[in-house]
Design an enzyme around this catalytic site. Sequence first.
Site, mmCIF file in Angstrom:
data_model
loop_
_atom_site.group_PDB
_atom_site.id
_atom_site.type_symbol
_atom_site.label_atom_id
_atom_site.label_comp_id
_atom_site.label_asym_id
_atom_site.label_seq_id
_atom_site.Cartn_x
_atom_site.Cartn_y
_atom_site.Cartn_z
ATOM 1 N N CYS A 12 0.867 -1.180 0.000
ATOM 2 C CA CYS A 12 0.000 0.000 0.000
ATOM 3 C C CYS A 12 0.901 1.227 0.000
ATOM 4 O O CYS A 12 1.987 1.204 0.592
ATOM 5 C CB CYS A 12 -0.907 0.025 1.231
ATOM 6 S SG CYS A 12 -2.155 -1.277 1.240
ATOM 7 N N SER A 13 0.461 2.283 -0.642
ATOM 8 C CA SER A 13 1.313 3.465 -0.755
ATOM 9 C C SER A 13 1.500 4.188 0.568
ATOM 10 O O SER A 13 2.469 4.918 0.756
ATOM 11 C CB SER A 13 0.723 4.437 -1.791
ATOM 12 O OG SER A 13 0.730 3.836 -3.072
ATOM 13 N N SER A 14 0.575 4.006 1.499
ATOM 14 C CA SER A 14 0.702 4.653 2.807
ATOM 15 C C SER A 14 -0.037 3.818 3.841
ATOM 16 O O SER A 14 -0.854 2.954 3.511
ATOM 17 C CB SER A 14 0.125 6.073 2.779
ATOM 18 O OG SER A 14 -1.279 6.033 2.637
#
Length: 208
Positions: A12-14
């Site tokens: 996940c990007s964040s």
Amino acid sequence: MVDSRTWGYARCSSSSQNEDRQIQALIESGVDSRFILTDFESGKDFNREQYQILKKALRENDVLVIKSIDRLGRNYNMILEEWRDITKNIKADIRVLDMPILDTSKYKDLLGKVINDIILALLSYVAEQERTYIRSRQREGIDLYLKTKKTKTGRPYGRPSIPIPTEWATVIAKWKNNEITGRQAQKELGLKPNKFYRLLKEQKIERN
């Protein structure tokens, strides 16, 4: 002879994004939850802690399962390099759940490898082009806002004015593109959380 192992990888990007859907898909495909590694980082490169641990653990005849090609990464050339390193140097296999034809454990003949390479190259290219387009539109939006901001005077009623840091546009573009966290953005801009989020609210900037 050491038995082969099936690994799962989710990204996940964040930390604000939910990885449950990816992990559930990996488990349903037969991956043991003990062997699923997850990163909460941008896919711009492969310098991710859990991915590097996974890469070192991969052995010949192991299988790496990912939900979609963009979970592996987002840079076209880097994806191809990683794919070849895993399949040709480590001699492990890769299976992409959202694109069943991208399964090197099934297509071992020459034609299968050629088809695999063509589809992988196409998907990686499309993913990178989409990312470039999104970043370009974000850049245009921020530049337009800053240009408009310079023509205005005064400040919001009842609120003190907060000077916009010099690197604001660049840092916010990276933050909106999930390349850095809010905390990292605040550190790069030298802003406390309350000032950082006040500026975002005043400028009506939201993360994608």
